[in-house]
Design a protein around this motif. Structure first.
Motif, PDB file in Angstrom:
ATOM      1  N   ILE A  14      31.389  -7.518  -1.262  1.00 16.08           N
ATOM      2  CA  ILE A  14      31.433  -8.220  -2.551  1.00 16.08           C
ATOM      3  C   ILE A  14      31.282  -7.225  -3.694  1.00 16.08           C
ATOM      4  CG2 ILE A  14      30.162  -9.816  -4.042  1.00 16.08           C
ATOM      5  CD1 ILE A  14      29.654 -11.492  -1.476  1.00 16.08           C
ATOM      6  N   ARG A  15      30.350  -6.301  -3.550  1.00 15.68           N
ATOM      7  CA  ARG A  15      30.160  -5.293  -4.603  1.00 15.68           C
ATOM      8  C   ARG A  15      31.398  -4.406  -4.726  1.00 15.68           C
ATOM      9  NH1 ARG A  15      25.505  -0.630  -5.169  1.00 15.68           N
ATOM     10  NH2 ARG A  15      26.157   0.030  -7.234  1.00 15.68           N
ATOM     11  N   LEU A  16      31.987  -4.041  -3.608  1.00 16.29           N
ATOM     12  CA  LEU A  16      33.182  -3.210  -3.610  1.00 16.29           C
ATOM     13  C   LEU A  16      34.321  -3.893  -4.359  1.00 16.29           C
ATOM     14  CD1 LEU A  16      34.187  -0.503  -2.429  1.00 16.29           C
ATOM     15  CD2 LEU A  16      34.937  -1.774  -0.432  1.00 16.29           C
ATOM     16  N   VAL A  17      34.462  -5.183  -4.174  1.00 17.86           N
ATOM     17  CA  VAL A  17      35.535  -5.938  -4.824  1.00 17.86           C
ATOM     18  C   VAL A  17      35.250  -6.151  -6.315  1.00 17.86           C
ATOM     19  CG1 VAL A  17      36.655  -8.200  -4.909  1.00 17.86           C
ATOM     20  CG2 VAL A  17      36.273  -7.084  -2.704  1.00 17.86           C
ATOM     21  N   LYS A  18      34.013  -6.459  -6.657  1.00 23.13           N
ATOM     22  CA  LYS A  18      33.687  -6.852  -8.028  1.00 23.13           C
ATOM     23  C   LYS A  18      33.299  -5.708  -8.957  1.00 23.13           C
ATOM     24  CE  LYS A  18      32.230 -11.570  -7.103  1.00 23.13           C
ATOM     25  NZ  LYS A  18      31.144 -12.544  -7.281  1.00 23.13           N
ATOM     26  N   ASP A  19      32.782  -4.620  -8.407  1.00 23.09           N
ATOM     27  CA  ASP A  19      32.188  -3.563  -9.233  1.00 23.09           C
ATOM     28  C   ASP A  19      33.100  -2.336  -9.281  1.00 23.09           C
ATOM     29  OD1 ASP A  19      30.596  -1.643 -10.448  1.00 23.09           O
ATOM     30  OD2 ASP A  19      28.801  -2.192  -9.327  1.00 23.09           O
ATOM     31  N   GLU A  20      33.872  -2.242 -10.360  1.00 21.48           N
ATOM     32  CA  GLU A  20      34.810  -1.128 -10.486  1.00 21.48           C
ATOM     33  C   GLU A  20      34.094   0.229 -10.564  1.00 21.48           C
ATOM     34  OE1 GLU A  20      38.483   0.404 -13.286  1.00 21.48           O
ATOM     35  OE2 GLU A  20      37.654  -1.592 -13.606  1.00 21.48           O
ATOM     36  N   ALA A  21      32.960   0.272 -11.217  1.00 25.01           N
ATOM     37  CA  ALA A  21      32.201   1.526 -11.322  1.00 25.01           C
ATOM     38  C   ALA A  21      31.746   1.995  -9.939  1.00 25.01           C
ATOM     39  CB  ALA A  21      31.001   1.351 -12.241  1.00 25.01           C
ATOM     40  N   PHE A  22      31.359   1.062  -9.089  1.00 27.64           N
ATOM     41  CA  PHE A  22      30.943   1.388  -7.729  1.00 27.64           C
ATOM     42  C   PHE A  22      32.118   1.975  -6.940  1.00 27.64           C
ATOM     43  CE2 PHE A  22      30.128  -0.192  -3.288  1.00 27.64           C
ATOM     44  CZ  PHE A  22      29.063   0.640  -3.011  1.00 27.64           C
ATOM     45  N   ARG A  23      33.290   1.336  -7.050  1.00 24.54           N
ATOM     46  CA  ARG A  23      34.480   1.852  -6.359  1.00 24.54           C
ATOM     47  C   ARG A  23      34.827   3.247  -6.853  1.00 24.54           C
ATOM     48  NH1 ARG A  23      36.428  -3.208  -7.620  1.00 24.54           N
ATOM     49  NH2 ARG A  23      37.860  -2.343  -9.156  1.00 24.54           N
ATOM     50  N   THR A  24      34.781   3.436  -8.166  1.00 21.57           N
ATOM     51  CA  THR A  24      35.096   4.733  -8.750  1.00 21.57           C
ATOM     52  C   THR A  24      34.138   5.802  -8.243  1.00 21.57           C
ATOM     53  OG1 THR A  24      35.979   3.659 -10.719  1.00 21.57           O
ATOM     54  CG2 THR A  24      35.370   5.979 -10.930  1.00 21.57           C
ATOM     55  N   GLN A  25      32.859   5.455  -8.160  1.00 20.92           N
ATOM     56  CA  GLN A  25      31.863   6.412  -7.667  1.00 20.92           C
ATOM     57  C   GLN A  25      32.160   6.798  -6.218  1.00 20.92           C
ATOM     58  OE1 GLN A  25      27.845   4.989  -7.727  1.00 20.92           O
ATOM     59  NE2 GLN A  25      27.031   6.848  -6.821  1.00 20.92           N
ATOM     60  N   LEU A  26      32.499   5.832  -5.384  1.00 21.69           N
ATOM     61  CA  LEU A  26      32.818   6.132  -3.986  1.00 21.69           C
ATOM     62  C   LEU A  26      34.026   7.055  -3.883  1.00 21.69           C
ATOM     63  CD1 LEU A  26      32.324   2.666  -2.252  1.00 21.69           C
ATOM     64  CD2 LEU A  26      30.851   4.671  -2.077  1.00 21.69           C
ATOM     65  N   ILE A  27      35.057   6.770  -4.656  1.00 18.08           N
ATOM     66  CA  ILE A  27      36.263   7.595  -4.631  1.00 18.08           C
ATOM     67  C   ILE A  27      35.951   8.990  -5.147  1.00 18.08           C
ATOM     68  CG2 ILE A  27      38.547   7.884  -5.667  1.00 18.08           C
ATOM     69  CD1 ILE A  27      38.755   4.788  -5.588  1.00 18.08           C
ATOM     70  N   SER A  28      35.194   9.074  -6.226  1.00 16.65           N
ATOM     71  CA  SER A  28      34.838  10.362  -6.814  1.00 16.65           C
ATOM     72  C   SER A  28      34.036  11.202  -5.831  1.00 16.65           C
ATOM     73  CB  SER A  28      34.041  10.142  -8.091  1.00 16.65           C
ATOM     74  OG  SER A  28      33.687  11.376  -8.669  1.00 16.65           O
ATOM     75  N   ASP A  29      33.090  10.581  -5.130  1.00 19.35           N
ATOM     76  CA  ASP A  29      32.292  11.300  -4.146  1.00 19.35           C
ATOM     77  C   ASP A  29      33.172  11.864  -3.043  1.00 19.35           C
ATOM     78  OD1 ASP A  29      30.051  10.687  -5.615  1.00 19.35           O
ATOM     79  OD2 ASP A  29      29.327   9.128  -4.239  1.00 19.35           O
ATOM     80  N   GLN A  30      34.179  11.107  -2.619  1.00 22.95           N
ATOM     81  CA  GLN A  30      35.081  11.578  -1.567  1.00 22.95           C
ATOM     82  C   GLN A  30      35.901  12.767  -2.063  1.00 22.95           C
ATOM     83  OE1 GLN A  30      37.245   8.041  -0.549  1.00 22.95           O
ATOM     84  NE2 GLN A  30      35.657   7.327   0.842  1.00 22.95           N
ATOM     85  N   ILE A  31      36.381  12.698  -3.300  1.00 23.37           N
ATOM     86  CA  ILE A  31      37.149  13.800  -3.867  1.00 23.37           C
ATOM     87  C   ILE A  31      36.279  15.043  -3.952  1.00 23.37           C
ATOM     88  CG2 ILE A  31      38.262  14.629  -5.977  1.00 23.37           C
ATOM     89  CD1 ILE A  31      39.318  11.767  -6.359  1.00 23.37           C
ATOM     90  N   ASP A  32      35.030  14.877  -4.385  1.00 30.41           N
ATOM     91  CA  ASP A  32      34.114  16.016  -4.477  1.00 30.41           C
ATOM     92  C   ASP A  32      33.886  16.662  -3.117  1.00 30.41           C
ATOM     93  OD1 ASP A  32      33.868  15.641  -7.197  1.00 30.41           O
ATOM     94  OD2 ASP A  32      31.982  14.527  -7.049  1.00 30.41           O
ATOM     95  N   GLU A  33      33.784  15.860  -2.057  1.00 26.11           N
ATOM     96  CA  GLU A  33      33.598  16.404  -0.713  1.00 26.11           C
ATOM     97  C   GLU A  33      34.823  17.205  -0.274  1.00 26.11           C
ATOM     98  OE1 GLU A  33      32.188  13.741   2.335  1.00 26.11           O
ATOM     99  OE2 GLU A  33      31.046  12.607   0.849  1.00 26.11           O
ATOM    100  N   VAL A  34      36.007  16.696  -0.556  1.00 25.70           N
ATOM    101  CA  VAL A  34      37.242  17.402  -0.188  1.00 25.70           C
ATOM    102  C   VAL A  34      37.322  18.728  -0.929  1.00 25.70           C
ATOM    103  CG1 VAL A  34      39.765  17.327  -0.373  1.00 25.70           C
ATOM    104  CG2 VAL A  34      38.515  15.324   0.424  1.00 25.70           C
ATOM    105  N   ILE A  35      37.026  18.699  -2.211  1.00 28.76           N
ATOM    106  CA  ILE A  35      37.069  19.931  -3.009  1.00 28.76           C
ATOM    107  C   ILE A  35      36.063  20.945  -2.485  1.00 28.76           C
ATOM    108  CG2 ILE A  35      36.573  20.883  -5.299  1.00 28.76           C
ATOM    109  CD1 ILE A  35      37.804  18.267  -6.417  1.00 28.76           C
TER     110      ILE A  35
END
Length: 55
Positions: A14-35
């Motif tokens: 539910i949080r993943l669907v409703k909270d855009e900031a939460f989704r952005t944080q998850l994606i950003s964290d993944q990008i940081d790990e790849v980098i």
């Protein structure tokens, strides 16, 4: 599975669907790990940088 686990999964989804900031944080964290992995030399040939990775 216990009901407690299912309830936690439900809240997460539910949080993943409703909270855009939460989704952005998850994606950003993944990008940081790849980098980080690329910078440590695991992958060296023509690696994209943060400025070339689009979300």
């Amino acid at each position: 599975m216990s009901l407690e686990i299912l309830e936690k999964v439900k809240r997460f989804i539910i949080r993943l669907v409703k909270d855009e900031a939460f989704r952005t944080q998850l994606i950003s964290d993944q990008i940081d790990e790849v980098i980080k992995v690329m910078e440590e030399g695991v992958i060296r040939s023509s690696c994209p940088t943060r400025s070339t990775i689009t979300r």
